[in-house]
Design a protein around this motif. Structure first.
Motif, PDB file in Angstrom:
ATOM      1  N   PHE A 132       0.793  -1.218   0.000  1.00 45.54           N
ATOM      2  CA  PHE A 132       0.000   0.000   0.000  1.00 45.54           C
ATOM      3  C   PHE A 132       0.831   1.275   0.000  1.00 45.54           C
ATOM      4  O   PHE A 132       0.292   2.365   0.129  1.00 45.54           O
ATOM      5  N   GLN A 133       2.137   1.161  -0.162  1.00 49.17           N
ATOM      6  CA  GLN A 133       3.008   2.332  -0.181  1.00 49.17           C
ATOM      7  C   GLN A 133       3.897   2.328  -1.413  1.00 49.17           C
ATOM      8  O   GLN A 133       5.105   2.107  -1.327  1.00 49.17           O
ATOM      9  N   PRO A 134       3.296   2.565  -2.573  1.00 47.43           N
ATOM     10  CA  PRO A 134       4.119   2.597  -3.793  1.00 47.43           C
ATOM     11  C   PRO A 134       5.037   3.817  -3.785  1.00 47.43           C
ATOM     12  O   PRO A 134       4.832   4.762  -3.028  1.00 47.43           O
ATOM     13  N   ARG A 135       6.022   3.790  -4.613  1.00 48.56           N
ATOM     14  CA  ARG A 135       6.973   4.896  -4.716  1.00 48.56           C
ATOM     15  C   ARG A 135       6.282   6.099  -5.351  1.00 48.56           C
ATOM     16  O   ARG A 135       6.235   6.247  -6.566  1.00 48.56           O
ATOM     17  N   ARG A 136       5.699   6.946  -4.525  1.00 46.40           N
ATOM     18  CA  ARG A 136       4.874   8.062  -4.980  1.00 46.40           C
ATOM     19  C   ARG A 136       5.644   9.044  -5.854  1.00 46.40           C
ATOM     20  O   ARG A 136       5.095   9.597  -6.798  1.00 46.40           O
ATOM     21  N   HIS A 137       6.892   9.274  -5.551  1.00 49.86           N
ATOM     22  CA  HIS A 137       7.652  10.272  -6.291  1.00 49.86           C
ATOM     23  C   HIS A 137       7.891   9.875  -7.748  1.00 49.86           C
ATOM     24  O   HIS A 137       8.294  10.707  -8.557  1.00 49.86           O
ATOM     25  N   ARG A 138       7.621   8.631  -8.076  1.00 53.63           N
ATOM     26  CA  ARG A 138       7.831   8.181  -9.452  1.00 53.63           C
ATOM     27  C   ARG A 138       6.545   8.141 -10.266  1.00 53.63           C
ATOM     28  O   ARG A 138       6.558   7.756 -11.430  1.00 53.63           O
TER      29      ARG A 138
END
Length: 57
Positions: free
Chosen positions: A24-30
């Motif tokens: 549930f914590q994908p790499r948001r900055h990408r």
């Protein structure tokens, strides 16, 4: 180790919690905002299917 009675209990919890939290914590900055929303929606749908949760109306 807050609220854990032993280090073994803490380790057992964290070993199970790590992969679930990572789901549930994908790499948001990408990701762009729309891609992020779509990805989380898909992951929550998968989680609901695996756990057997039915959504209310």
């Amino acid at each position: 180790m807050r609220r854990f009675k032993s280090s073994k209990h803490a380790q057992r919890f964290l070993s199970a919690f790590g992969p679930i939290a990572g789901h549930f914590q994908p790499r948001r900055h990408r990701l762009r905002a729309g891609e992020y929303r779509t990805l989380l929606q898909d992951r929550f749908q998968q989680w609901n299917e695996v756990t057997g949760v039915k959504l209310a109306a």
